[in-house]
Scaffold this active site. Structure first.
Site, PDB file in Angstrom:
ATOM      1  N   TYR A 110      69.492  30.615  24.448  1.00 28.25           N
ATOM      2  CA  TYR A 110      68.106  30.136  24.414  1.00 28.25           C
ATOM      3  C   TYR A 110      67.202  31.338  24.206  1.00 28.25           C
ATOM      4  O   TYR A 110      67.408  32.390  24.805  1.00 28.25           O
ATOM      5  CB  TYR A 110      67.752  29.445  25.737  1.00 28.25           C
ATOM      6  CG  TYR A 110      66.306  29.004  25.839  1.00 28.25           C
ATOM      7  CD1 TYR A 110      65.817  27.943  25.091  1.00 28.25           C
ATOM      8  CD2 TYR A 110      65.415  29.660  26.704  1.00 28.25           C
ATOM      9  CE1 TYR A 110      64.486  27.533  25.193  1.00 28.25           C
ATOM     10  CE2 TYR A 110      64.094  29.249  26.816  1.00 28.25           C
ATOM     11  CZ  TYR A 110      63.628  28.187  26.063  1.00 28.25           C
ATOM     12  OH  TYR A 110      62.318  27.785  26.179  1.00 28.25           O
ATOM     13  N   ASP A 120      68.271  39.673  22.637  1.00 24.24           N
ATOM     14  CA  ASP A 120      67.248  39.047  23.461  1.00 24.24           C
ATOM     15  C   ASP A 120      67.605  39.316  24.917  1.00 24.24           C
ATOM     16  O   ASP A 120      68.491  38.690  25.486  1.00 24.24           O
ATOM     17  CB  ASP A 120      67.196  37.542  23.170  1.00 24.24           C
ATOM     18  CG  ASP A 120      66.122  36.841  24.006  1.00 24.24           C
ATOM     19  OD1 ASP A 120      65.497  37.512  24.855  1.00 24.24           O
ATOM     20  OD2 ASP A 120      65.921  35.629  23.800  1.00 24.24           O
ATOM     21  N   LYS A 160      60.188  38.433  31.691  1.00 26.87           N
ATOM     22  CA  LYS A 160      60.560  38.266  33.104  1.00 26.87           C
ATOM     23  C   LYS A 160      60.339  39.528  33.956  1.00 26.87           C
ATOM     24  O   LYS A 160      59.223  39.821  34.338  1.00 26.87           O
ATOM     25  CB  LYS A 160      61.983  37.727  33.218  1.00 26.87           C
ATOM     26  CG  LYS A 160      62.124  36.361  32.502  1.00 26.87           C
ATOM     27  CD  LYS A 160      63.412  35.636  32.795  1.00 26.87           C
ATOM     28  CE  LYS A 160      63.629  34.443  31.885  1.00 26.87           C
ATOM     29  NZ  LYS A 160      63.215  33.162  32.432  1.00 26.87           N
TER      30      LYS A 160
HETATM   31  N1  PMP Z   1      64.697  34.470  25.820  1.00 30.66           N
HETATM   32  C1  PMP Z   1      65.500  34.292  26.872  1.00 30.66           C
HETATM   33  C2  PMP Z   1      66.854  34.922  26.858  1.00 30.66           C
HETATM   34  C3  PMP Z   1      65.065  33.569  27.980  1.00 30.66           C
HETATM   35  O1  PMP Z   1      65.867  33.417  29.033  1.00 30.66           O
HETATM   36  C4  PMP Z   1      63.767  33.009  27.976  1.00 30.66           C
HETATM   37  C5  PMP Z   1      63.239  32.194  29.142  1.00 30.66           C
HETATM   38  N2  PMP Z   1      64.163  31.651  29.989  1.00 30.66           N
HETATM   39  C6  PMP Z   1      62.966  33.210  26.848  1.00 30.66           C
HETATM   40  C7  PMP Z   1      63.458  33.948  25.800  1.00 30.66           C
HETATM   41  C8  PMP Z   1      61.588  32.671  26.800  1.00 30.66           C
HETATM   42  O2  PMP Z   1      60.770  33.329  27.730  1.00 30.66           O
HETATM   43  P1  PMP Z   1      59.438  32.642  28.276  1.00 30.66           P
HETATM   44  O3  PMP Z   1      59.861  31.467  29.091  1.00 30.66           O
HETATM   45  O4  PMP Z   1      58.778  33.724  29.074  1.00 30.66           O
HETATM   46  O5  PMP Z   1      58.635  32.264  27.085  1.00 30.66           O
END
Ligand code: PMP
Length: 431
Positions: free
Chosen positions: A145, A240, A268
């Protein structure tokens, strides 16, 4: 049974204002029993709901709170900064401080740009990859994701190498067709996709530690091969690291595996609990970002001083020696107690773990790909989740979500929680 009266009232009210009563879907408890708890406060490893029930928290705001709730240094930094105002839309020294700290302790990026969420970081990184290479398509992996970026809200069709099918209404097919979706842990599929499409592919994006659809730990050899192939085919590699960044080490999964991606995204933990994301790369790649380069990207609240100060307070604690070793050791012990108990009882449970991330899988096999997860096993998670809430342990409300241990969790708290989880496993498997 918990008294949830106040949370239920608040949720009923929220449903009038917000779709599903929430500001982000997974919070709605659709995958577990009952309705969401409204959280009143957090401190250390604990959170309290509006009915004053106390929980040992393994969700940690979905990852950012590696130092626990209400960390004194982060709180002080926020309070001090906010005393001078909240936003200026002009550069502040707080960006420099966080940028310098981050770059001085991370060998995998040379420059970065701050944004306000993980999604924004990923969206910008894709644009940068396309801008640099002049190519259009993106390769992603099933089970990773990357936020709600249009072209990444896709799943694989049938077949090994497929163009994406949208997983959300409102994403045009034409966007989904820009994305190729591959299975994780499958070198042959990767070779096939690159062989056929590399001339059109700007980048491959991967969660090097996929932690959004269970914890699909990848073999290091697969990640290394991915790096080699991207170089060979002139395709950029994006890690990512929105979850894994500053979670499995200050240098994230890149550092853990000793693999140099071309672009890295963060979120995060980098904001210490405030809304921050970032993307970084080599100087030569980052020079393509506006105003230096032709790839446009901007943000009214980007580099917000309060958020930067919170991030600095968080990362300066994480840059201290041995923080990650201690956290990993605690987590490993915690997981081992539960795994050993389940093994002795013959329960079908497997708990993969890396650093302070763990996932409770109701399966015996080692799971590395999304299609290995049996959706029916989520019924077991539902029971576990609800029994644990009744006993004061809070897991994220979906069996596909990982758990996070923070530095604030003590060994005693973890031992107690492991005991409670074992008791609840008896109930899960009695059904
Ligand atoms: N990339 C990864 C690997 C994530 O875990 C997340 C959120 N869980 C995101 C992107 C998106 O981040 P945000 O919820 O801060 O938009």
């Amino acid at each position: 049974m918990l008294n949830r009266e106040r949370s239920i009232q608040l949720y009923d009210e929220a449903k009038q204002y917000f779709p599903g009563g929430v500001s982000s879907p997974v919070r709605a408890f659709k995958s577990v029993k009952g309705s969401p708890l409204f959280i009143q406060k957090g401190d250390g490893a604990y959170i309290w709901d509006e009915d004053n029930n106390q929980f040992l928290d393994f969700c940690g705001s979905w990852g950012p709170l590696i130092l626990g709730h209400n960390n004194a240094q982060i709180r002080e930094a926020i309070v001090q900064t906010v005393a001078n105002g909240t936003s200026f839309g002009a550069p502040t020294r707080y960006e420099n401080a966080l940028g310098k700290l981050l770059l001085a302790n991370n060998r995998y990026i040379e420059m970065l740009r701050f944004v306000s969420s993980g999604t924004e970081a990923v969206m910008s990184a894709l644009r940068l990859a396309r801008g640099v290479t002049g190519k259009r398509k993106v390769i992603k992996f099933e089970g990773c994701y990357h936020g709600h970026v249009d072209s990444l809200l896709v799943k694989a069709g049938s077949g090994l190498v497929t163009f994406g099918e949208t997983t959300s209404a409102g994403v045009p097919d034409t966007f989904a067709k820009e994305t190729l979706v591959l299975p994780l842990d499958n070198e042959a599929a990767l070779v096939e996709a690159l062989n056929e499409h590399a001339h059109d592919v700007a980048c491959v994006i991967i969660e090097p530690i996929p932690a959004n659809n269970g914890l699909l730990l990848q073999r290091k050899a697969f990640l290394q091969r991915l790096r080699e192939l991207c170089t060979q085919y002139n395709v950029l590699l994006i890690f990512d690291e929105v979850i894994s960044g500053f979670r499995v080490g200050f240098e994230g999964a890149a550092g853990l595996n000793g693999i140099q991606p071309d672009i890295i995204t963060y979120g995060k933990i980098i904001g210490g609990g405030m809304p921050v994301g970032a993307y970084g790369a080599s100087r030569s790649i980052m020079k393509n970002v506006s105003p230096e380069g032709a790839v446009y990207q901007a943000g009214t609240l980007s580099g917000n001083p309060v958020a930067m100060a919170a991030g600095f307070a968080a990362l300066s604690q994480l840059a201290q020696p041995a923080v990650y070793q201690a956290l990993e050791a605690k987590t490993r012990e915690f997981v081992a107690v539960i795994q050993t108990y389940c093994d002795q009882k013959g329960y079908e449970v497997n708990i993969p773990q890396v650093g302070s991330i763990f996932w409770i899988a109701f399966s015996r096999e080692e799971i590395r790909r999304a299609d290995q997860i049996n959706p029916a096993s989520m019924e077991r998670f539902k029971v576990l989740h609800s029994e644990l809430l009744d006993r004061g342990v809070y897991l994220g409300p979906s069996g596909y979500e990982v758990g996070f241990v923070s530095t604030a969790h003590t060994r005693e708290q973890l031992a107690q929680a492991a005991q409670t989880i074992c008791e609840c496993m008896d109930i899960v498997f009695a059904n």
